[in-house]
Write a protein that holds these residues in place. Structure first.
Motif, mmCIF file in Angstrom:
data_model
loop_
_atom_site.group_PDB
_atom_site.id
_atom_site.type_symbol
_atom_site.label_atom_id
_atom_site.label_comp_id
_atom_site.label_asym_id
_atom_site.label_seq_id
_atom_site.Cartn_x
_atom_site.Cartn_y
_atom_site.Cartn_z
ATOM 1 N N LYS A 41 -48.100 64.295 -30.387
ATOM 2 C CA LYS A 41 -48.290 63.555 -29.139
ATOM 3 C C LYS A 41 -49.215 64.324 -28.190
ATOM 4 O O LYS A 41 -50.091 63.744 -27.545
ATOM 5 C CB LYS A 41 -46.940 63.313 -28.480
ATOM 6 C CG LYS A 41 -46.943 62.211 -27.461
ATOM 7 C CD LYS A 41 -45.512 61.877 -27.094
ATOM 8 C CE LYS A 41 -45.419 60.760 -26.107
ATOM 9 N NZ LYS A 41 -45.848 59.464 -26.650
ATOM 10 N N LEU A 44 -52.782 64.022 -29.305
ATOM 11 C CA LEU A 44 -53.314 62.701 -28.968
ATOM 12 C C LEU A 44 -53.736 62.643 -27.503
ATOM 13 O O LEU A 44 -54.804 62.119 -27.167
ATOM 14 C CB LEU A 44 -52.274 61.616 -29.239
ATOM 15 C CG LEU A 44 -52.044 61.234 -30.690
ATOM 16 C CD1 LEU A 44 -50.866 60.287 -30.820
ATOM 17 C CD2 LEU A 44 -53.279 60.600 -31.281
ATOM 18 N N HIS A 45 -52.895 63.185 -26.622
ATOM 19 C CA HIS A 45 -53.242 63.217 -25.198
ATOM 20 C C HIS A 45 -54.492 64.061 -24.961
ATOM 21 O O HIS A 45 -55.351 63.693 -24.144
ATOM 22 C CB HIS A 45 -52.087 63.778 -24.373
ATOM 23 C CG HIS A 45 -50.938 62.843 -24.237
ATOM 24 N ND1 HIS A 45 -51.069 61.541 -23.794
ATOM 25 C CD2 HIS A 45 -49.617 63.016 -24.480
ATOM 26 C CE1 HIS A 45 -49.890 60.958 -23.771
ATOM 27 N NE2 HIS A 45 -48.980 61.829 -24.187
ATOM 28 N N TYR A 47 -56.976 64.609 -26.995
ATOM 29 C CA TYR A 47 -58.151 63.874 -27.474
ATOM 30 C C TYR A 47 -58.560 62.810 -26.464
ATOM 31 O O TYR A 47 -59.727 62.692 -26.095
ATOM 32 C CB TYR A 47 -57.832 63.222 -28.825
ATOM 33 C CG TYR A 47 -58.937 62.353 -29.358
ATOM 34 C CD1 TYR A 47 -60.044 62.905 -29.987
ATOM 35 C CD2 TYR A 47 -58.888 60.971 -29.218
ATOM 36 C CE1 TYR A 47 -61.064 62.118 -30.470
ATOM 37 C CE2 TYR A 47 -59.902 60.175 -29.697
ATOM 38 C CZ TYR A 47 -60.984 60.752 -30.325
ATOM 39 O OH TYR A 47 -62.002 59.970 -30.796
ATOM 40 N N ARG A 48 -57.568 62.029 -26.006
ATOM 41 C CA ARG A 48 -57.851 60.956 -25.053
ATOM 42 C C ARG A 48 -58.390 61.508 -23.734
ATOM 43 O O ARG A 48 -59.350 60.982 -23.173
ATOM 44 C CB ARG A 48 -56.565 60.172 -24.794
ATOM 45 C CG ARG A 48 -56.724 59.029 -23.823
ATOM 46 C CD ARG A 48 -55.401 58.597 -23.268
ATOM 47 N NE ARG A 48 -54.813 59.674 -22.477
ATOM 48 C CZ ARG A 48 -53.520 59.751 -22.171
ATOM 49 N NH1 ARG A 48 -52.683 58.848 -22.610
ATOM 50 N NH2 ARG A 48 -53.064 60.741 -21.452
ATOM 51 N N ASP A 49 -57.782 62.590 -23.263
ATOM 52 C CA ASP A 49 -58.137 63.099 -21.944
ATOM 53 C C ASP A 49 -59.471 63.834 -21.910
ATOM 54 O O ASP A 49 -60.045 64.002 -20.846
ATOM 55 C CB ASP A 49 -57.017 63.979 -21.404
ATOM 56 C CG ASP A 49 -55.777 63.155 -21.061
ATOM 57 O OD1 ASP A 49 -55.915 61.922 -20.928
ATOM 58 O OD2 ASP A 49 -54.684 63.719 -20.935
ATOM 59 N N ARG A 50 -59.970 64.252 -23.077
ATOM 60 C CA ARG A 50 -61.324 64.819 -23.089
ATOM 61 C C ARG A 50 -62.338 63.742 -22.716
ATOM 62 O O ARG A 50 -63.357 64.033 -22.105
ATOM 63 C CB ARG A 50 -61.655 65.412 -24.462
ATOM 64 C CG ARG A 50 -61.080 66.774 -24.685
ATOM 65 C CD ARG A 50 -61.714 67.472 -25.866
ATOM 66 N NE ARG A 50 -61.488 66.805 -27.126
ATOM 67 C CZ ARG A 50 -60.422 66.975 -27.900
ATOM 68 N NH1 ARG A 50 -59.452 67.788 -27.504
ATOM 69 N NH2 ARG A 50 -60.318 66.349 -29.042
ATOM 70 N N LYS A 51 -62.055 62.500 -23.091
ATOM 71 C CA LYS A 51 -62.938 61.403 -22.706
ATOM 72 C C LYS A 51 -62.714 60.987 -21.257
ATOM 73 O O LYS A 51 -63.660 60.712 -20.527
ATOM 74 C CB LYS A 51 -62.716 60.203 -23.631
ATOM 75 C CG LYS A 51 -63.514 60.292 -24.906
ATOM 76 C CD LYS A 51 -62.650 60.576 -26.088
ATOM 77 C CE LYS A 51 -63.418 60.897 -27.317
ATOM 78 N NZ LYS A 51 -63.507 62.306 -27.612
ATOM 79 N N LEU A 52 -61.449 60.955 -20.843
ATOM 80 C CA LEU A 52 -61.124 60.592 -19.457
ATOM 81 C C LEU A 52 -61.710 61.573 -18.458
ATOM 82 O O LEU A 52 -62.110 61.190 -17.367
ATOM 83 C CB LEU A 52 -59.605 60.536 -19.267
ATOM 84 C CG LEU A 52 -58.899 59.258 -19.680
ATOM 85 C CD1 LEU A 52 -57.405 59.413 -19.513
ATOM 86 C CD2 LEU A 52 -59.400 58.087 -18.872
ATOM 87 N N ARG A 55 -65.127 60.644 -17.335
ATOM 88 C CA ARG A 55 -65.129 59.516 -16.403
ATOM 89 C C ARG A 55 -64.694 59.951 -15.011
ATOM 90 O O ARG A 55 -65.270 59.536 -14.010
ATOM 91 C CB ARG A 55 -64.156 58.441 -16.876
ATOM 92 C CG ARG A 55 -64.625 57.683 -18.067
ATOM 93 C CD ARG A 55 -63.613 56.616 -18.400
ATOM 94 N NE ARG A 55 -63.343 56.670 -19.827
ATOM 95 C CZ ARG A 55 -62.288 56.135 -20.395
ATOM 96 N NH1 ARG A 55 -61.390 55.508 -19.675
ATOM 97 N NH2 ARG A 55 -62.112 56.214 -21.688
#
Length: 115
Positions: A41, A44-45, A47-52, A55
């Protein structure tokens, strides 16, 4: 024939997971099945937060540019439009750092773009 079990590989696999779980609270750090779930988990966070993160920084830069532009009597959208019309390609990161660290230089850029 006796059953062959690769203890070396299975222990290495468990150690790898528990090493990643170091610093977690309670059973998350020392129970393999719980640690495996929380490591997965967490990754996964991450990975997602590297994109966020990209932004969020861009929106932060835009907010800073807009605040500084309004102090100079214009808005963000008008400033960016004027810069594009003049053919000046300064990215938002540089504009935001100018607005924060060197307001005089930023106001010079605004005056040049708006004329």
């Amino acid at each position: 024939m006796p059953r062959s079990v690769n203890h070396v590989a299975s222990k290495r696999r468990r150690k790898k997971i528990l090493k990643l779980a170091k610093g977690y609270w309670g059973a998350r750090k020392n129970v393999l099945t719980v640690a495996k779930h929380h490591i997965e988990k967490g990754l996964l966070h991450a990975y997602r937060d590297r994109k966020l993160k990209k932004r969020e920084f861009r929106s932060l830069w835009i907010v800073r540019i807009n605040a500084a532009a309004r102090e100079n009597g214009t808005t963000y959208s008008r400033l960016i439009g004027a810069l594009n019309k003049k053919g000046i390609s300064i990215n938002r990161k540089i504009l935001a750092s100018l607005a924060v660290e060197n307001p005089k230089a930023f106001s010079d850029v605004v005056k040049f773009a708006m004329n």
